[in-house]
Write a protein that holds these residues in place. Structure first.
Motif, PDB file in Angstrom:
ATOM      1  N   ASN A  15      -5.051   3.118 -19.747  1.00  0.00           N
ATOM      2  CA  ASN A  15      -3.770   2.582 -19.288  1.00  0.00           C
ATOM      3  C   ASN A  15      -2.830   2.294 -20.461  1.00  0.00           C
ATOM      4  OD1 ASN A  15      -4.349   2.702 -16.551  1.00  0.00           O
ATOM      5  ND2 ASN A  15      -5.253   0.657 -16.501  1.00  0.00           N
ATOM      6  N   TYR A  16      -3.390   1.834 -21.567  1.00  0.00           N
ATOM      7  CA  TYR A  16      -2.552   1.587 -22.747  1.00  0.00           C
ATOM      8  C   TYR A  16      -1.954   2.901 -23.250  1.00  0.00           C
ATOM      9  CZ  TYR A  16      -0.871  -0.213 -27.177  1.00  0.00           C
ATOM     10  OH  TYR A  16      -0.057  -0.578 -28.237  1.00  0.00           O
ATOM     11  N   LEU A  17      -2.788   3.925 -23.338  1.00  0.00           N
ATOM     12  CA  LEU A  17      -2.312   5.220 -23.811  1.00  0.00           C
ATOM     13  C   LEU A  17      -1.330   5.833 -22.824  1.00  0.00           C
ATOM     14  CD1 LEU A  17      -5.696   6.651 -25.139  1.00  0.00           C
ATOM     15  CD2 LEU A  17      -3.716   6.005 -26.521  1.00  0.00           C
ATOM     16  N   LEU A  18      -1.568   5.641 -21.546  1.00  0.00           N
ATOM     17  CA  LEU A  18      -0.657   6.152 -20.533  1.00  0.00           C
ATOM     18  C   LEU A  18       0.729   5.530 -20.687  1.00  0.00           C
ATOM     19  CD1 LEU A  18      -0.228   7.839 -17.943  1.00  0.00           C
ATOM     20  CD2 LEU A  18      -1.048   5.867 -16.634  1.00  0.00           C
ATOM     21  N   SER A  19       0.773   4.249 -21.037  1.00  0.00           N
ATOM     22  CA  SER A  19       2.051   3.535 -21.169  1.00  0.00           C
ATOM     23  C   SER A  19       2.734   3.785 -22.499  1.00  0.00           C
ATOM     24  CB  SER A  19       1.829   2.025 -21.001  1.00  0.00           C
ATOM     25  OG  SER A  19       1.313   1.725 -19.726  1.00  0.00           O
ATOM     26  N   HIS A  20       1.947   3.937 -23.585  1.00  0.00           N
ATOM     27  CA  HIS A  20       2.525   3.992 -24.928  1.00  0.00           C
ATOM     28  C   HIS A  20       2.431   5.358 -25.607  1.00  0.00           C
ATOM     29  CE1 HIS A  20       1.667  -0.295 -24.187  1.00  0.00           C
ATOM     30  NE2 HIS A  20       2.695  -0.541 -24.979  1.00  0.00           N
ATOM     31  N   GLY A  21       1.541   6.215 -25.128  1.00  0.00           N
ATOM     32  CA  GLY A  21       1.443   7.550 -25.711  1.00  0.00           C
ATOM     33  C   GLY A  21       0.500   7.656 -26.889  1.00  0.00           C
ATOM     34  N   GLU A  22       0.308   6.549 -27.613  1.00  0.00           N
ATOM     35  CA  GLU A  22      -0.601   6.552 -28.757  1.00  0.00           C
ATOM     36  C   GLU A  22      -1.031   5.126 -29.048  1.00  0.00           C
ATOM     37  OE1 GLU A  22       1.943   6.657 -32.730  1.00  0.00           O
ATOM     38  OE2 GLU A  22       2.515   8.293 -31.392  1.00  0.00           O
ATOM     39  N   LEU A  23      -2.093   4.984 -29.845  1.00  0.00           N
ATOM     40  CA  LEU A  23      -2.628   3.665 -30.147  1.00  0.00           C
ATOM     41  C   LEU A  23      -3.195   3.669 -31.563  1.00  0.00           C
ATOM     42  CD1 LEU A  23      -3.726   0.811 -29.438  1.00  0.00           C
ATOM     43  CD2 LEU A  23      -5.734   1.953 -28.453  1.00  0.00           C
ATOM     44  N   THR A  24      -2.833   2.658 -32.347  1.00  0.00           N
ATOM     45  CA  THR A  24      -3.401   2.465 -33.678  1.00  0.00           C
ATOM     46  C   THR A  24      -4.170   1.151 -33.707  1.00  0.00           C
ATOM     47  OG1 THR A  24      -1.487   1.261 -34.559  1.00  0.00           O
ATOM     48  CG2 THR A  24      -1.436   3.679 -34.701  1.00  0.00           C
ATOM     49  N   ALA A  25      -5.045   1.030 -34.690  1.00  0.00           N
ATOM     50  CA  ALA A  25      -5.840  -0.190 -34.817  1.00  0.00           C
ATOM     51  C   ALA A  25      -4.956  -1.385 -35.122  1.00  0.00           C
ATOM     52  CB  ALA A  25      -6.883  -0.013 -35.909  1.00  0.00           C
ATOM     53  N   GLU A  27      -2.064  -1.981 -33.852  1.00  0.00           N
ATOM     54  CA  GLU A  27      -1.378  -2.428 -32.641  1.00  0.00           C
ATOM     55  C   GLU A  27      -2.298  -3.228 -31.729  1.00  0.00           C
ATOM     56  OE1 GLU A  27       1.686   1.371 -32.233  1.00  0.00           O
ATOM     57  OE2 GLU A  27      -0.307   1.419 -31.316  1.00  0.00           O
ATOM     58  N   GLU A  28      -3.444  -2.662 -31.427  1.00  0.00           N
ATOM     59  CA  GLU A  28      -4.401  -3.290 -30.504  1.00  0.00           C
ATOM     60  C   GLU A  28      -5.811  -2.981 -31.007  1.00  0.00           C
ATOM     61  OE1 GLU A  28      -4.235  -5.088 -27.743  1.00  0.00           O
ATOM     62  OE2 GLU A  28      -2.056  -5.162 -27.419  1.00  0.00           O
ATOM     63  N   LYS A  29      -6.294  -3.782 -31.959  1.00  0.00           N
ATOM     64  CA  LYS A  29      -7.560  -3.470 -32.619  1.00  0.00           C
ATOM     65  C   LYS A  29      -8.728  -3.413 -31.639  1.00  0.00           C
ATOM     66  CE  LYS A  29     -10.536  -4.756 -36.476  1.00  0.00           C
ATOM     67  NZ  LYS A  29     -10.733  -5.681 -37.618  1.00  0.00           N
ATOM     68  N   GLU A  30      -8.803  -4.403 -30.739  1.00  0.00           N
ATOM     69  CA  GLU A  30      -9.925  -4.448 -29.807  1.00  0.00           C
ATOM     70  C   GLU A  30      -9.936  -3.230 -28.894  1.00  0.00           C
ATOM     71  OE1 GLU A  30     -11.869  -7.378 -26.356  1.00  0.00           O
ATOM     72  OE2 GLU A  30     -10.004  -7.943 -27.391  1.00  0.00           O
ATOM     73  N   THR A  31      -8.764  -2.895 -28.347  1.00  0.00           N
ATOM     74  CA  THR A  31      -8.675  -1.730 -27.471  1.00  0.00           C
ATOM     75  C   THR A  31      -8.953  -0.448 -28.246  1.00  0.00           C
ATOM     76  OG1 THR A  31      -7.003  -2.897 -26.179  1.00  0.00           O
ATOM     77  CG2 THR A  31      -7.199  -0.526 -25.808  1.00  0.00           C
ATOM     78  N   PHE A  32      -8.469  -0.381 -29.478  1.00  0.00           N
ATOM     79  CA  PHE A  32      -8.696   0.787 -30.329  1.00  0.00           C
ATOM     80  C   PHE A  32     -10.199   1.012 -30.540  1.00  0.00           C
ATOM     81  CE2 PHE A  32      -9.257   2.895 -34.421  1.00  0.00           C
ATOM     82  CZ  PHE A  32      -8.340   3.939 -34.350  1.00  0.00           C
ATOM     83  N   LEU A  33     -10.940  -0.065 -30.740  1.00  0.00           N
ATOM     84  CA  LEU A  33     -12.377   0.046 -31.011  1.00  0.00           C
ATOM     85  C   LEU A  33     -13.171   0.482 -29.788  1.00  0.00           C
ATOM     86  CD1 LEU A  33     -12.926  -3.075 -33.295  1.00  0.00           C
ATOM     87  CD2 LEU A  33     -12.865  -0.665 -33.975  1.00  0.00           C
ATOM     88  N   TYR A  34     -12.591   0.351 -28.602  1.00  0.00           N
ATOM     89  CA  TYR A  34     -13.282   0.830 -27.402  1.00  0.00           C
ATOM     90  C   TYR A  34     -13.632   2.313 -27.530  1.00  0.00           C
ATOM     91  CZ  TYR A  34     -11.765  -3.420 -24.893  1.00  0.00           C
ATOM     92  OH  TYR A  34     -11.561  -4.707 -24.485  1.00  0.00           O
ATOM     93  N   TYR A  35     -12.785   3.061 -28.219  1.00  0.00           N
ATOM     94  CA  TYR A  35     -12.980   4.513 -28.337  1.00  0.00           C
ATOM     95  C   TYR A  35     -14.257   4.857 -29.102  1.00  0.00           C
ATOM     96  CZ  TYR A  35     -11.579   9.416 -28.606  1.00  0.00           C
ATOM     97  OH  TYR A  35     -11.520  10.790 -28.466  1.00  0.00           O
ATOM     98  N   LYS A  56      -7.204  12.291 -27.951  1.00  0.00           N
ATOM     99  CA  LYS A  56      -7.803  12.683 -29.217  1.00  0.00           C
ATOM    100  C   LYS A  56      -7.541  11.623 -30.281  1.00  0.00           C
ATOM    101  CE  LYS A  56      -8.909  16.849 -27.684  1.00  0.00           C
ATOM    102  NZ  LYS A  56     -10.295  17.314 -27.530  1.00  0.00           N
ATOM    103  N   LYS A  57      -8.528  11.392 -31.134  1.00  0.00           N
ATOM    104  CA  LYS A  57      -8.382  10.462 -32.255  1.00  0.00           C
ATOM    105  C   LYS A  57      -8.290  11.255 -33.545  1.00  0.00           C
ATOM    106  CE  LYS A  57     -10.713   6.636 -34.612  1.00  0.00           C
ATOM    107  NZ  LYS A  57     -10.978   7.349 -35.900  1.00  0.00           N
ATOM    108  N   TYR A  58      -7.209  11.046 -34.287  1.00  0.00           N
ATOM    109  CA  TYR A  58      -7.018  11.669 -35.588  1.00  0.00           C
ATOM    110  C   TYR A  58      -6.733  10.576 -36.598  1.00  0.00           C
ATOM    111  CZ  TYR A  58      -6.312  15.692 -32.556  1.00  0.00           C
ATOM    112  OH  TYR A  58      -6.458  16.653 -31.583  1.00  0.00           O
ATOM    113  N   ASP A  59      -7.599  10.451 -37.589  1.00  0.00           N
ATOM    114  CA  ASP A  59      -7.474   9.408 -38.602  1.00  0.00           C
ATOM    115  C   ASP A  59      -7.444   8.033 -37.927  1.00  0.00           C
ATOM    116  OD1 ASP A  59      -7.427  11.385 -40.563  1.00  0.00           O
ATOM    117  OD2 ASP A  59      -5.253  11.578 -40.431  1.00  0.00           O
TER     118      ASP A  59
END
Length: 240
Positions: A15-25, A27-35, A56-59
């Motif tokens: 849902n975060y990616l759907l709303s924002h298009g991308e995610l970095t640590a 911005e939302e470290k906890e959500t980022f670590l879910y991946y 996809k996760k790049y860097d």
């Protein structure tokens, strides 16, 4: 077996990616670590398949990328027209021209593979204008429509239309060649794919570079288009 918490994590990330298009640590470290959770990624892969997207996760960034044929999350033709031309009604030929400008710009930055994907760091608006004019001039008087069918581009119509446009340096003047390039630049800037310096220098962003190198560009399609256009160009050259 997936737990309810696994599903919740996958949904939060999706849902975060759907709303924002991308995610970095950052911005939302906890959500980022879910991946990093294998079970979460497995659930996400099901969402990808059903939603016609790729995640996809790049860097240090996770990207949400709609598939090319995704009409719901990607841009339909009518939606793309509105995004590029937010003011006023524009025709299909206006959109086709802008799509060709995008192809030409992309080819200028990325025409390789692997470590050689990116071939230049910037391009001047005037240089891009000149390259488009030089390329389209070769198709100006062509009556053979085979190149349109083979490339999937209305290249002969685009060419004819381009040379009806006023050639002015002022990108603010409505429906000049520079105005069309400017509309494309503004759209790509809004998508965070390029930055613009001094209103004339086009620079690909790190997002564009990452997506180009890892997933975003369909090089086979890009190469096919350029090969077909080059072959048709050579056919028109006089033999010695």
């Amino acid at each position: 077996m997936y737990t309810l918490e696994d599903i919740r994590k996958a949904m939060r990330l999706y849902n975060y990616l759907l709303s924002h298009g991308e995610l970095t640590a950052q911005e939302e470290k906890e959500t980022f670590l879910y991946y990093s959770d294998v079970k979460v990624r497995e659930i996400i892969s099901t969402f990808e398949e059903e939603s016609q997207v790729s995640i996809k996760k790049y860097d240090d960034t996770i990207y949400f990328i709609p598939n090319v044929d995704n009409d719901f999350l990607g841009y339909k033709r009518s939606e793309l027209r509105k995004e590029i031309f937010p003011r006023g009604e524009m025709k299909n030929i206006d959109l086709f021209l802008c799509m060709y400008i995008m192809i030409q710009l992309t080819s200028e930055f990325y025409s390789g593979r692997g470590n050689n994907v990116k071939i230049r760091d910037l391009i001047q608006l005037g240089e891009l204008d000149g390259k488009i004019t030089e390329r389209l001039e070769l198709f100006l008087d062509k009556e053979d429509r085979a190149v349109d069918e083979e490339s999937g581009l209305a290249i002969t119509d685009i060419s004819k239309y381009w040379f009806t446009l006023i050639n002015e340096d002022d990108a603010a003047s409505f429906k000049t060649r520079r105005w069309y390039i400017s509309q494309v630049m503004n759209f790509l800037k809004k998508e965070n794919l390029i930055s613009i310096q001094d209103e004339t220098v086009i620079i690909p962003t790190s997002k564009f570079n990452r997506l180009a190198a890892n997933y975003f560009l369909n090089y086979e399609r890009l190469e096919d288009i350029n090969r077909i256009l080059n072959e048709k160009t050579m056919e028109e050259e006089p033999h010695a």
